[in-house]
Design a protein around this motif. Sequence first.
Motif, short mmCIF file in Angstrom:
data_model
loop_
_atom_site.label_atom_id
_atom_site.label_comp_id
_atom_site.label_asym_id
_atom_site.label_seq_id
_atom_site.Cartn_x
_atom_site.Cartn_y
_atom_site.Cartn_z
N GLY A 160 46.44 39.75 33.24
CA GLY A 160 46.81 39.59 34.62
C GLY A 160 46.11 38.55 35.56
N GLU A 161 46.03 39.13 36.73
CA GLU A 161 45.10 38.32 37.83
C GLU A 161 43.80 38.87 37.59
N GLN A 225 44.57 47.52 37.59
CA GLN A 225 45.35 46.26 37.20
C GLN A 225 46.41 46.07 38.12
N ASP A 229 46.94 42.59 40.22
CA ASP A 229 48.10 41.55 39.96
C ASP A 229 48.92 41.39 41.20
N HIS A 230 49.37 42.31 41.90
CA HIS A 230 49.93 42.06 42.82
C HIS A 230 49.35 41.29 44.11
N ALA A 233 48.19 37.33 42.82
CA ALA A 233 49.10 36.49 42.53
C ALA A 233 49.62 35.61 43.60
#
Length: 347
Positions: A160-161, A225, A229-230, A233
């Motif tokens: 993810g990020e 996570q 991720d939110h 992004a």
Amino acid sequence: MTTDDDSVLLRREGRAGRITLNRPRALNALTHAMVRRIAGALDAWEHDTAVTTVVLDGAGERGLCAGGDVRAVHDDVRAGGGAAAREFWRDEYRLNARIAAYPKPYVALMDGLVMGGGVGLSAHGGIRVVTERSSVAMPETGIGFAPDVGGTFLLSRAPGELGTHLALTTARMGPGDAVHAGFADHFVPAARLAEFTAALAEADPAEAVRAFAAPAPASGLAAQQAWIDHCYAAGTVEEILGRLTDSGVAEAKEAAEAILGKSPTALKVTLSALRRARLLPGLAGVLEQEYRVMCASLADPDLLEGIRAQVVDKDRRPRWRPAKLEDVTDADVARHFAAAPGGGLGL
């Protein structure tokens, strides 16, 4: 005082070629002479049939390697404009690529602190081992430049990020985090590390890993996570900070505070470097990009200021220029990705 000749200890133990970084008082910070010595050993052992495995570790009790010798970079930029720094980075990044492509098993013992250049020497190896004492990080935005030594390759390919979070905050990974993020492969308890290392002198590395590895501790970052991720992004550093601040998650707000203390220029260059690295097919291309970024960073006031504040004067109060994210323009970022003077790495 450690000399160039003994700053890296080279020896044979059974079937293993042993590389020990040997500047424990400097937490094994990597110099140009050390890079050359390691590269020479890898060249010699590649064609030595008596050596079937290469093992990297660090002297002392504190860690494998705290990174490159940034004080030397600071002094070179002040005295000569950075010519020696460019040569150091060129040879260092070529060594990182050499490690990743090495035809024999390359075992990196990532015990203790592993940062920056230490990641470059270890995390591109074929067998990467952490212990409960491992603390792994890419701290570059805190000293005025972007992650290098193939760090943006590893970070851009983390789940993810997560890599964006690690790069912008310079957060340290424990052993479980390092395995989860793709910086390490196996966990060996520190109490068994000496025995594991001794086994590598005779056993096939895969057999030694099976005999000594244990399940890695749980990753605290993996449990976070969703908000990572939110928030990360978002398209700009400013938007990322907004999402972190507004998330309602305590850890996210702590991340925002950590980011706000870093170099605004380095933060924006790092985010761009990570997004660009995702589109590059392999490590060689990413290292070429990092070399361009680092050469361009020699003209940034934040490079000298960050090293001054964290390493030279140690007042921990860098005065970044510009001091605000909104004052770093797209053109300021773009110039870091222009062709490097004197050409690239030739990978």
